[in-house]
Design an enzyme around this catalytic site. Structure first.
Site, short mmCIF file in Angstrom:
data_model
loop_
_atom_site.label_atom_id
_atom_site.label_comp_id
_atom_site.label_asym_id
_atom_site.label_seq_id
_atom_site.Cartn_x
_atom_site.Cartn_y
_atom_site.Cartn_z
CE LYS A 9 0.87 1.39 4.58
NZ LYS A 9 1.54 2.50 4.92
N PRO A 92 10.24 -4.22 1.26
CG PRO A 92 11.03 -2.08 1.19
CD PRO A 92 10.25 -3.01 0.24
N GLY A 98 3.59 -1.22 4.23
CA GLY A 98 2.47 -1.97 4.96
C GLY A 98 2.84 -3.72 4.68
N GLY A 99 4.14 -3.87 4.59
CA GLY A 99 4.37 -5.21 4.18
C GLY A 99 4.08 -6.39 4.94
CG ASP A 134 -1.06 0.56 8.54
OD1 ASP A 134 -1.60 1.18 8.90
OD2 ASP A 134 0.14 0.76 8.07
#
Length: 287
Positions: A9, A92, A98-99, A134
């Site tokens: 995102k 990353p 938001g990973g 998130d």
């Protein structure tokens, strides 16, 4: 076995509009989902073990958000069923994309299907919120206007722009930023209508650029490479990833090529903005 995407995102804007009595900051932000991200593969196990491997071994500790998601759902199986999970990382860690939250959401929705739990999206979003602010936007799977700590979501349809996303190889401490005395915390409350016009900014950006000179240098370098027809360089979330909105895929690829030529130490990719999450599209194809 399921193989599911965990999309990135961007925060197209992010305003900090106050603090709650419990100390949490009140935010307003516009979440743009992308068609690029990590991938999570899930396999059922007959024994009640949760196994996690990752393409980056440093990101698979016991407190990884994917593991926490699995442990939150496993009691609903009666602790009789487990899973083998493999996370292929493309985003990353700690990059403002938001990973980790997206990986968590993909684990929640994927295990809900793998284990036939039949939990609703509302139930999964509530569990997700307990794991990270998130996570719900990825669980609900639509680009959105967010308020509160980021959990009060209103789905929005955004233009399907192309973006170039750059991580300059610098780690930013979100906790440090939230506690910093120079962080702007009282931006006037905005509206969805205003945000959708492209107005707004990221309240973290001035502080991040002041505290991290390498990120400030990256802003300058990327602005020089973006050229005509591209938006200004913006910070996503609390950083350290930055993004440039472009007018087309061709323009995005040209900027990306320039970045790779002139700044090979940066991690960069081009991606299209989407309104419906690739995760939800993949689950729908599974039937």
């Amino acid at each position: 076995m399921l193989t599911l995407p965990a999309p990135a995102k961007l925060n197209l804007m992010l305003h900090i509009v106050g603090r709650r009595p419990d100390g949490y900051h009140r935010l307003q932000t516009l979440f743009q989902l992308l068609d690029f991200g990590d991938t999570l593969t899930l396999e059922p196990l007959a024994r009640p073990d949760i196994e996690l491997s990752c393409s980056d071994p440093e990101l698979a500790p016991a407190d990884n958000l994917v593991m926490r998601a699995a442990r939150a759902l496993q009691p609903l199986t009666g602790n009789r069923t487990g899973a083998r999970l493999h996370l292929n990382k493309q985003l990353p860690a700690g990059g403002g994309l938001g990973g980790g939250s997206s990986d968590c959401a993909t684990a929640l929705l994927g295990l809900n299907k793998l284990w036939s739990l039949n939990l609703s999206i509302d139930e999964l979003a509530d569990i997700g919120l307990s794991l990270g602010a998130d996570v719900p936007v990825f669980v609900r799977g639509h680009s959105a206007w967010a308020e509160g700590v980021g959990e009060q979501l209103t789905p929005v349809d955004l233009p399907l722009n192309w973006f170039v996303v750059v991580h300059p190889g610098v780690h930013v401490s979100t906790a440090e930023l939230f506690s910093h005395p120079q962080l702007t915390r009282h931006t006037p409350v905005s509206t969805i209508r205003t945000a959708l016009t492209g107005a707004g900014h990221n309240d973290f950006e001035p502080l991040v650029r002041a505290l991290y000179p390498d990120i400030d240098l990256a802003f300058t370098a990327l602005s020089a490479l973006a050229g005509d027809g591209a938006d200004t360089v913006r910070l996503s979330g609390s950083g350290s990833s930055m993004f440039i909105k472009t007018r087309s895929e061709m323009a995005a690829q040209q900027i990306l090529s320039s970045i790779q030529d002139h700044h090979p130490g940066y991690r960069a990719f081009a991606a299209r903005g989407v309104n419906q999450s690739p995760l939800h599209q993949a689950l729908a194809r599974q039937g």
